[in-house]
Design a protein around this motif. Structure first.
Motif, PDB file in Angstrom:
ATOM      1  N   HIS A 127       7.646  -1.560 -13.683  1.00 46.59           N
ATOM      2  CA  HIS A 127       8.961  -1.035 -13.312  1.00 46.59           C
ATOM      3  C   HIS A 127       8.828  -0.261 -11.998  1.00 46.59           C
ATOM      4  N   VAL A 128       9.799  -0.404 -11.093  1.00 41.50           N
ATOM      5  CA  VAL A 128       9.789   0.322  -9.826  1.00 41.50           C
ATOM      6  C   VAL A 128      10.525   1.647 -10.016  1.00 41.50           C
ATOM      7  N   GLY A 129       9.788   2.756  -9.906  1.00 46.15           N
ATOM      8  CA  GLY A 129      10.382   4.083 -10.015  1.00 46.15           C
ATOM      9  C   GLY A 129      10.989   4.529  -8.700  1.00 46.15           C
ATOM     10  N   HIS A 130      10.277   4.299  -7.601  1.00 41.41           N
ATOM     11  CA  HIS A 130      10.831   4.495  -6.268  1.00 41.41           C
ATOM     12  C   HIS A 130       9.967   3.766  -5.245  1.00 41.41           C
ATOM     13  N   TYR A 131      10.554   3.585  -4.069  1.00 39.15           N
ATOM     14  CA  TYR A 131       9.912   2.861  -2.987  1.00 39.15           C
ATOM     15  C   TYR A 131      10.229   3.594  -1.693  1.00 39.15           C
ATOM     16  N   GLU A 132       9.239   3.726  -0.816  1.00 39.28           N
ATOM     17  CA  GLU A 132       9.473   4.399   0.453  1.00 39.28           C
ATOM     18  C   GLU A 132       8.693   3.697   1.558  1.00 39.28           C
ATOM     19  N   GLU A 133       9.316   3.616   2.724  1.00 36.65           N
ATOM     20  CA  GLU A 133       8.651   3.038   3.890  1.00 36.65           C
ATOM     21  C   GLU A 133       8.250   4.159   4.829  1.00 36.65           C
ATOM     22  N   TYR A 134       7.157   3.941   5.568  1.00 37.22           N
ATOM     23  CA  TYR A 134       6.645   4.946   6.484  1.00 37.22           C
ATOM     24  C   TYR A 134       6.633   4.375   7.900  1.00 37.22           C
ATOM     25  N   ASP A 135       7.474   4.928   8.752  1.00 35.74           N
ATOM     26  CA  ASP A 135       7.513   4.519  10.136  1.00 35.74           C
ATOM     27  C   ASP A 135       7.589   5.771  10.988  1.00 35.74           C
ATOM     28  N   PRO A 136       6.487   6.206  11.542  1.00 36.75           N
ATOM     29  CA  PRO A 136       5.204   5.530  11.674  1.00 36.75           C
ATOM     30  C   PRO A 136       4.427   5.546  10.352  1.00 36.75           C
ATOM     31  N   PRO A 137       3.309   4.798  10.294  1.00 35.26           N
ATOM     32  CA  PRO A 137       2.497   4.795   9.067  1.00 35.26           C
ATOM     33  C   PRO A 137       2.140   6.216   8.640  1.00 35.26           C
ATOM     34  N   ARG A 138       1.991   6.408   7.341  1.00 37.14           N
ATOM     35  CA  ARG A 138       1.720   7.733   6.775  1.00 37.14           C
ATOM     36  C   ARG A 138       0.227   8.026   6.790  1.00 37.14           C
ATOM     37  N   HIS A 139      -0.154   9.064   7.498  1.00 33.29           N
ATOM     38  CA  HIS A 139      -1.564   9.436   7.601  1.00 33.29           C
ATOM     39  C   HIS A 139      -1.957  10.282   6.400  1.00 33.29           C
ATOM     40  N   LEU A 140      -2.863   9.722   5.583  1.00 35.11           N
ATOM     41  CA  LEU A 140      -3.307  10.385   4.354  1.00 35.11           C
ATOM     42  C   LEU A 140      -4.814  10.626   4.340  1.00 35.11           C
ATOM     43  N   GLY A 141      -5.458  10.358   5.471  1.00 36.19           N
ATOM     44  CA  GLY A 141      -6.895  10.587   5.553  1.00 36.19           C
ATOM     45  C   GLY A 141      -7.725   9.322   5.487  1.00 36.19           C
ATOM     46  N   TRP A 142      -7.079   8.167   5.349  1.00 35.63           N
ATOM     47  CA  TRP A 142      -7.821   6.913   5.347  1.00 35.63           C
ATOM     48  C   TRP A 142      -7.213   5.956   6.355  1.00 35.63           C
TER      49      TRP A 142
END
Length: 146
Positions: free
Chosen positions: A88-103
């Motif tokens: 089931h899809v609880g939520h969806y989000e796009e990242y523009d620019p890409p989301r920097h999470l350390g990888w």
């Protein structure tokens, strides 16, 4: 594809080998096989990922370890994957620019998924799992056509 909240998708991820770093009563920590550490990021990621295990833990992730977490010890090598699973899809989000999470590479989208039987608990962060897309993790989604 932009999954709609409340829809269902088939999620899968090809298997990869990973080394077990640590095991305790709640989590098994493995060296994450798909991502590289991004030293230019403000976030510090150490290259590991902790997966909940055991029957009493309320947290849920779609990842499967082989052999099972209960059989693994630090230093062992296992296989991590997501077998084709209807979620089931609880939520969806796009990242523009890409989301920097350390990888690296940084993800371009995130999808929060949970088993259909937990769909009523989409606001509970332990009920499901955020999967990052457009990164090195080979997570794939297919819409469910019922």
């Amino acid at each position: 594809m932009f999954p709609e909240v409340g829809s269902e998708v088939i999620v899968f991820c090809e298997p990869a080998s990973a080394r077990v770093v640590a095991v305790n009563s709640r989590y098994i920590t493995i060296e994450w096989p798909w991502r590289g550490i991004d030293d230019s990021s403000n976030f510090r990621w150490d290259g590991t990922f902790s997966l909940p295990h055991g029957e009493s833990d309320p947290e849920w992730v779609p990842y499967l370890l082989e052999p099972a977490a209960s059989e693994l010890r630090a230093g062992d090598v296992c296989t991590v994957s997501i077998p084709p699973t209807r979620l089931h899809v609880g939520h969806y989000e796009e990242y523009d620019p890409p989301r920097h999470l350390g990888w690296a590479p940084a993800p371009t989208a995130g999808i929060y998924v949970l088993p259909p039987e937990r769909a009523d608990y989409a606001d509970d962060e332990d009920a499901g799992c955020m999967l990052y897309l457009g990164s090195a993790d080979p997570v794939r989604l297919n819409p469910v056509d019922d």
